[in-house]
Design an enzyme around this catalytic site. Structure first.
Site, PDB file in Angstrom:
ATOM      1  CE  LYS A  41       3.747   0.722  -0.794  1.00  0.00           C
ATOM      2  NZ  LYS A  41       4.445   2.449  -0.664  1.00  0.00           N
ATOM      3  NE  ARG A 141      11.706   4.128  -2.697  1.00  0.00           N
ATOM      4  CZ  ARG A 141      10.546   4.176  -2.121  1.00  0.00           C
ATOM      5  NH1 ARG A 141      10.815   2.930  -1.216  1.00  0.00           N
ATOM      6  NH2 ARG A 141       9.555   4.212  -1.520  1.00  0.00           N
ATOM      7  CE1 TYR A 275      11.615 -31.213   8.245  1.00  0.00           C
ATOM      8  CE2 TYR A 275      10.165 -29.387   7.680  1.00  0.00           C
ATOM      9  CZ  TYR A 275      10.359 -30.344   7.989  1.00  0.00           C
ATOM     10  OH  TYR A 275       9.728 -30.976   6.523  1.00  0.00           O
ATOM     11  CG  MET A 323       5.674 -25.268   2.702  1.00  0.00           C
ATOM     12  SD  MET A 323       5.874 -25.974   1.218  1.00  0.00           S
ATOM     13  CE  MET A 323       7.553 -26.595   0.845  1.00  0.00           C
TER      14      MET A 323
HETATM   15  C1  PLP Z   1       4.237   3.116   0.221  1.00  0.00           C
HETATM   16  C2  PLP Z   1       4.551   4.198  -0.318  1.00  0.00           C
HETATM   17  C3  PLP Z   1       3.212   5.170   0.589  1.00  0.00           C
HETATM   18  C4  PLP Z   1       1.962   4.851   2.130  1.00  0.00           C
HETATM   19  O1  PLP Z   1       3.522   4.088   3.045  1.00  0.00           O
HETATM   20  P1  PLP Z   1       3.421   3.454   4.520  1.00  0.00           P
HETATM   21  O2  PLP Z   1       4.503   3.963   5.486  1.00  0.00           O
HETATM   22  O3  PLP Z   1       2.287   2.634   4.697  1.00  0.00           O
HETATM   23  O4  PLP Z   1       2.277   4.817   5.220  1.00  0.00           O
HETATM   24  C5  PLP Z   1       3.580   6.514   0.765  1.00  0.00           C
HETATM   25  N1  PLP Z   1       3.652   7.100  -0.571  1.00  0.00           N
HETATM   26  C6  PLP Z   1       4.786   6.692  -1.438  1.00  0.00           C
HETATM   27  C7  PLP Z   1       5.450   6.351  -2.357  1.00  0.00           C
HETATM   28  C8  PLP Z   1       4.739   4.842  -0.603  1.00  0.00           C
HETATM   29  O5  PLP Z   1       5.924   4.414  -2.218  1.00  0.00           O
END
Ligand code: PLP
Length: 379
Positions: A41, A141, A275, A323
């Site tokens: 992802k 969630r 800064y 930046m």
């Molecule tokens: C992101 C995610 C993972 C992987 O998590 P990691 O901590 O990066 O291994 C697995 N399952 C779901 C549902 C996720 O959203």
């Protein structure tokens, strides 16, 4: 000349990390070896979908969120399963899932209703979708509540009978697999209770759970079914644990963020840098200016003391990150000059987890936040 900054993505390190994870998963007693969804992802945690598809050829499947990224994987020739971790968002998505043979998570009744309605609208016409029905075991969630789960699962099995769904499996997600075995055990117990007797594959473990001795082997899987692990962060060479480094886990950084010094100056004792003048030198010193700032994805909250490597020597960030630039202490690198190589994280530099710790965040966020303006070099 482009600005002297780049992120090198190592496809062989991606493969190495996957191999390292798989190697330590001998089959548990009475179970077959688990399969792996390599989680890609967020543009493969900032590493690029194309690189991930090449690096993770050994995985049994890929898991992600975006439909576009999933389609891209198919275009790149990935023929094995693809899991959409949040499933689909509207009825129109379903035809795309069917066309590209995507496996969907189903985490709420609304999604089930959309599937049933789509199936009713086009009886027999559509290819059945494989699905994992998600249970909420305490992350709160996504996922069906434990008391609603058997009913939701029955609806999914009925959809299977009608040819709307193909294989149906069970999944959940841990909230504290990285730091609390007791909470994780409780979540797994809830999972076992709520899914008891339900047929199908099982998918529970993220990186932390996959890398925790004995955890995945303790997940009960119906006879003849598979367990699918879902590691993400560890495949990119960062650690899911606060108390174990990626190096200790045998992982290699897959992304190296490097830049150069574009200015070197001598400052007097009592002079301030950047800064807010948040760093004030106590004595005369040399300061280097690096062509990397928060608009490149380097965290602005990484303050004075954050580790950084100049010409192979470990030193520290000084003052506030701008930046497009940041300042470093050249005291331990007397020969550093304009053009000296600076490694912000990755191979030959601090780990992304060290930089994240200094900035009050986690390696995940820094990898995902690499800015599109930083050119990627594929190694
Ligand atoms: C992101 C995610 C993972 C992987 O998590 P990691 O901590 O990066 O291994 C697995 N399952 C779901 C549902 C996720 O959203």
């Amino acid at each position: 000349m482009p600005r002297p900054i780049s992120a090198t993505v190592s496809v062989s390190s991606l493969s190495h990390n996957l191999h390292t994870v798989i190697r330590q998963l001998g089959p548990a007693a009475g179970q077959r070896a688990p399969s792996v969804w390599a989680v890609i992802k967020a543009n493969a945690y900032g590493h690029g979908i194309d690189n991930a598809v090449r690096g993770f050829q050994q995985a049994q499947g890929l898991a992600m969120l975006d439909l576009d990224e999933a389609v891209r994987c198919r275009e790149l020739g990935w023929d094995k399963p693809i899991l959409l971790l949040e499933g689909f968002f509207q009825p129109g998505d379903i035809a795309v899932l069917q066309e590209y043979r995507l496996t969907t998570a189903v985490h709420c009744q609304e999604q089930l209703d959309m599937l049933l309605a789509a199936g009713a609208a086009r009886p027999g016409a559509a290819r059945p979708l494989d699905a994992f029905i998600k249970l909420n075991t305490g992350m709160n969630r996504l996922g069906f509540a434990a008391e609603d789960y058997p009913g939701a699962y029955r609806q999914a099995l009925a959809a299977q009978e009608r040819g709307i769904l193909g294989a149906v499996g069970k999944m959940t997600h841990f909230a504290r697999a990285d730091d609390d075995p007791i909470v994780t055990r409780q979540q797994l117990d809830i999972f076992h209770q709520a899914t008891q007797g339900l047929p199908g594959k099982v998918s529970v473990c993220n990186s932390a759970a996959t890398l925790t001795q004995g955890l995945w082997a303790g997940v009960s899987v119906p006879q003849g079914q598979e367990q699918w692990l879902r590691p993400g962060i560890c495949l990119y060479g960062a650690s899911p644990f606060a108390d174990r480094t990626a190096e200790q886990l045998g992982l290699l950084p897959a992304m190296t963020l490097a830049a150069e010094l574009i200015s070197v100056r001598r400052i007097a004792g009592g002079a301030a840098v950047g800064y807010g003048h948040s760093f004030v030198s106590s004595e005369p010193m040399r300061v280097g200016i690096v062509a990397c700032g928060y608009a490149d994805g380097y965290p602005r909250h990484a303050g004075t003391g954050t580790p950084i490597v100049v010409d192979g020597v470990r030193t520290r960030v000084l003052g506030r990150v701008s930046m497009d630039m940041l300042a470093v202490d050249l005291t331990p690198v007397p020969r550093a000059r304009v053009g000296s190589r600076v490694v912000l994280w990755g191979q030959g530099g601090p780990s992304v987890d060290e930089v994240a710790l200094a900035a009050g965040t986690i390696g995940y966020e820094l990898l995902c936040a690499l800015a599109p303006r930083v050119p990627k070099i594929i190694a």
